[in-house]
Motif scaffolding. Structure first.
Motif, PDB file in Angstrom:
ATOM      1  N   UNK A  57     -42.074  -7.360   3.925  1.00 58.60           N
ATOM      2  CA  UNK A  57     -42.539  -8.301   4.946  1.00 58.60           C
ATOM      3  C   UNK A  57     -44.049  -8.193   5.145  1.00 58.60           C
ATOM      4  N   UNK A  58     -44.564  -6.968   5.146  1.00 57.84           N
ATOM      5  CA  UNK A  58     -46.007  -6.779   5.290  1.00 57.84           C
ATOM      6  C   UNK A  58     -46.754  -7.398   4.111  1.00 57.84           C
ATOM      7  N   UNK A  59     -46.223  -7.188   2.911  1.00 55.90           N
ATOM      8  CA  UNK A  59     -46.853  -7.745   1.712  1.00 55.90           C
ATOM      9  C   UNK A  59     -46.849  -9.268   1.744  1.00 55.90           C
ATOM     10  N   UNK A  60     -45.821  -9.845   2.363  1.00 54.69           N
ATOM     11  CA  UNK A  60     -45.712 -11.304   2.455  1.00 54.69           C
ATOM     12  C   UNK A  60     -46.531 -11.877   3.603  1.00 54.69           C
ATOM     13  N   UNK A  61     -47.236 -11.020   4.325  1.00 57.45           N
ATOM     14  CA  UNK A  61     -48.117 -11.495   5.388  1.00 57.45           C
ATOM     15  C   UNK A  61     -47.514 -11.484   6.770  1.00 57.45           C
ATOM     16  N   UNK A  62     -46.329 -10.860   6.917  1.00 59.80           N
ATOM     17  CA  UNK A  62     -45.663 -10.851   8.214  1.00 59.80           C
ATOM     18  C   UNK A  62     -45.832  -9.523   8.952  1.00 59.80           C
TER      19      UNK A  62
ATOM     20  N   UNK B 100     -48.732 -13.483   9.927  1.00 59.24           N
ATOM     21  CA  UNK B 100     -48.000 -14.710  10.227  1.00 59.24           C
ATOM     22  C   UNK B 100     -46.800 -14.422  11.122  1.00 59.24           C
ATOM     23  N   UNK B 101     -46.423 -15.424  11.891  1.00 59.64           N
ATOM     24  CA  UNK B 101     -45.272 -15.272  12.777  1.00 59.64           C
ATOM     25  C   UNK B 101     -43.984 -15.509  11.991  1.00 59.64           C
ATOM     26  N   UNK B 102     -43.028 -14.613  12.156  1.00 59.87           N
ATOM     27  CA  UNK B 102     -41.747 -14.707  11.468  1.00 59.87           C
ATOM     28  C   UNK B 102     -40.677 -15.154  12.452  1.00 59.87           C
ATOM     29  N   UNK B 103     -39.954 -16.209  12.092  1.00 62.28           N
ATOM     30  CA  UNK B 103     -38.828 -16.656  12.915  1.00 62.28           C
ATOM     31  C   UNK B 103     -37.643 -15.733  12.622  1.00 62.28           C
ATOM     32  N   UNK B 104     -37.496 -14.698  13.418  1.00 61.81           N
ATOM     33  CA  UNK B 104     -36.497 -13.671  13.155  1.00 61.81           C
ATOM     34  C   UNK B 104     -35.069 -14.186  13.329  1.00 61.81           C
ATOM     35  N   UNK B 105     -34.906 -15.235  14.130  1.00 66.37           N
ATOM     36  CA  UNK B 105     -33.570 -15.805  14.314  1.00 66.37           C
ATOM     37  C   UNK B 105     -33.075 -16.482  13.042  1.00 66.37           C
ATOM     38  N   UNK B 106     -34.001 -16.875  12.166  1.00 70.37           N
ATOM     39  CA  UNK B 106     -33.637 -17.558  10.925  1.00 70.37           C
ATOM     40  C   UNK B 106     -34.046 -16.742   9.701  1.00 70.37           C
ATOM     41  N   UNK B 107     -33.996 -15.423   9.840  1.00 67.46           N
ATOM     42  CA  UNK B 107     -34.287 -14.532   8.720  1.00 67.46           C
ATOM     43  C   UNK B 107     -33.052 -13.690   8.422  1.00 67.46           C
TER      44      UNK B 107
ATOM     45  N   UNK C  59     -39.181 -10.908  -0.430  1.00 66.94           N
ATOM     46  CA  UNK C  59     -39.074 -11.887   0.650  1.00 66.94           C
ATOM     47  C   UNK C  59     -38.957 -13.258  -0.005  1.00 66.94           C
ATOM     48  N   UNK C  60     -37.840 -13.939   0.229  1.00 66.61           N
ATOM     49  CA  UNK C  60     -37.567 -15.227  -0.409  1.00 66.61           C
ATOM     50  C   UNK C  60     -37.628 -16.365   0.604  1.00 66.61           C
ATOM     51  N   UNK C  61     -38.192 -17.491   0.148  1.00 64.21           N
ATOM     52  CA  UNK C  61     -38.235 -18.716   0.947  1.00 64.21           C
ATOM     53  C   UNK C  61     -37.999 -19.896   0.016  1.00 64.21           C
ATOM     54  N   UNK C  62     -37.743 -21.059   0.586  1.00 62.55           N
ATOM     55  CA  UNK C  62     -37.659 -22.265  -0.231  1.00 62.55           C
ATOM     56  C   UNK C  62     -39.045 -22.568  -0.802  1.00 62.55           C
TER      57      UNK C  62
END
Length: 282
Positions: free
Chosen positions: A96-101, A106-113, A268-271
């Motif tokens: 998460x740190x490497x991905x900028x969170x 950056x703000x991470x929407x933890x409810x959708x992680x 860390x995966x995203x669309x």
């Protein structure tokens, strides 16, 4: 663990090194840990004695220290928590740190992680905890055989074994690997552990992608954490002649079995479209 390190692997290999590994001479195979209690048999596959192993080599993670202060886990509870869970937390936080969170990022929407982790066998604490539970039965057998110094027997039998308490059961369950990551990182999306033997990591990746495709989550920590390098695993694989006692050369004419390894890693995966739009490293 330094910021950006996404893996804990033998020889301190970092995922950031993967693109150049084909150009490196890297050998992470060593002899087993001194505390592994391996009962080695000086024979070859096919004639190994029961409960013995003809191999003592593997890929071992060295010098890992869990930051219990950061994660607020009492140090007295750590021996009862399998290291696969602790590794998973460490690499997930770094991913998460490497991905900028990280802090200030950056703000991470933890409810959708979500969290999906691969693991096969479960870990070593289940075996060591079971040994501790069976000490009284072993003492009864020893007494029937004429042993009188049961105190020394108990001390020797339980030496180095984690105690059995309220942390033991959750500490050894494979499904808690993903759950502990979600709990300590406050990630509120779906979390689960996949077990598909040697394809467990691929199963975790497929499951993560399906969560993203179904839009149940916006971010998934997809990882793997595995450690089962104890005497029972060596003995059972030796019984079917699966291990190599000398080297690891997959698909080579000189291959004579496989070499077990341990470690953890996470992505860390995203669309894709959203990752590009948000300026993420792809």
């Amino acid at each position: 663990m330094s910021k950006g390190r996404l893996s804990l692997l033998p020889s301190s290999v970092c995922l950031a090194s993967f693109p150049i590994l084909p150009r490196l001479t890297l050998f992470g195979i060593t002899y087993s840990r001194p505390e592994s209690r391996l009962l080695r048999s000086p024979v070859t596959p096919g004639s190994v004695a029961e409960n013995k192993t003809y191999s003592k080599i593997g890929g071992f993670v060295r010098d890992f220290e869990f930051d219990w202060r950061r994660w607020r886990i009492p140090p007295g509870s750590l021996p009862q928590i399998d290291v696969t869970q602790l590794w998973a937390v460490a690499v997930s936080a770094s991913a998460l740190e490497h991905a900028g969170y990280g802090e200030g990022g950056k703000e991470l929407n933890r409810a959708l992680t979500g969290v999906v982790f691969a693991n096969a066998v479960g870990g070593e604490n289940r075996d060591t905890g079971t040994l501790h539970v069976h000490v009284d039965q072993a003492i009864r057998y020893a007494q029937e055989g004429g042993m009188t110094d049961t105190k020394s027997f108990r001390e020797k039998w339980t030496e180095g074994l984690p105690k059995v308490d309220e942390d033991t059961m959750p500490g050894e369950l494979a499904n808690v690997i993903a759950g502990r990551v979600a709990n300590l990182l406050d990630l509120q999306g779906p979390n689960y552990t996949t077990d598909a033997a040697c394809a467990s990591s691929m199963a975790a990746l497929v499951g993560s992608c399906r969560q993203l495709q179904s839009r149940k989550v916006d971010v998934v920590i997809c990882g793997a954490s595995d450690r089962s390098m104890n005497a029972s695993t060596y003995a059972k694989f030796s019984a079917i002649g699966a291990l190599s006692a000398t080297h690891s050369t997959p698909f080579d004419a000189g291959a004579n079995g496989f070499v077990m390894g341990e470690g953890a890693g996470a992505f860390v995966l995203k669309r894709l479209g959203e990752a590009i739009a948000e300026g993420d490293e792809v």
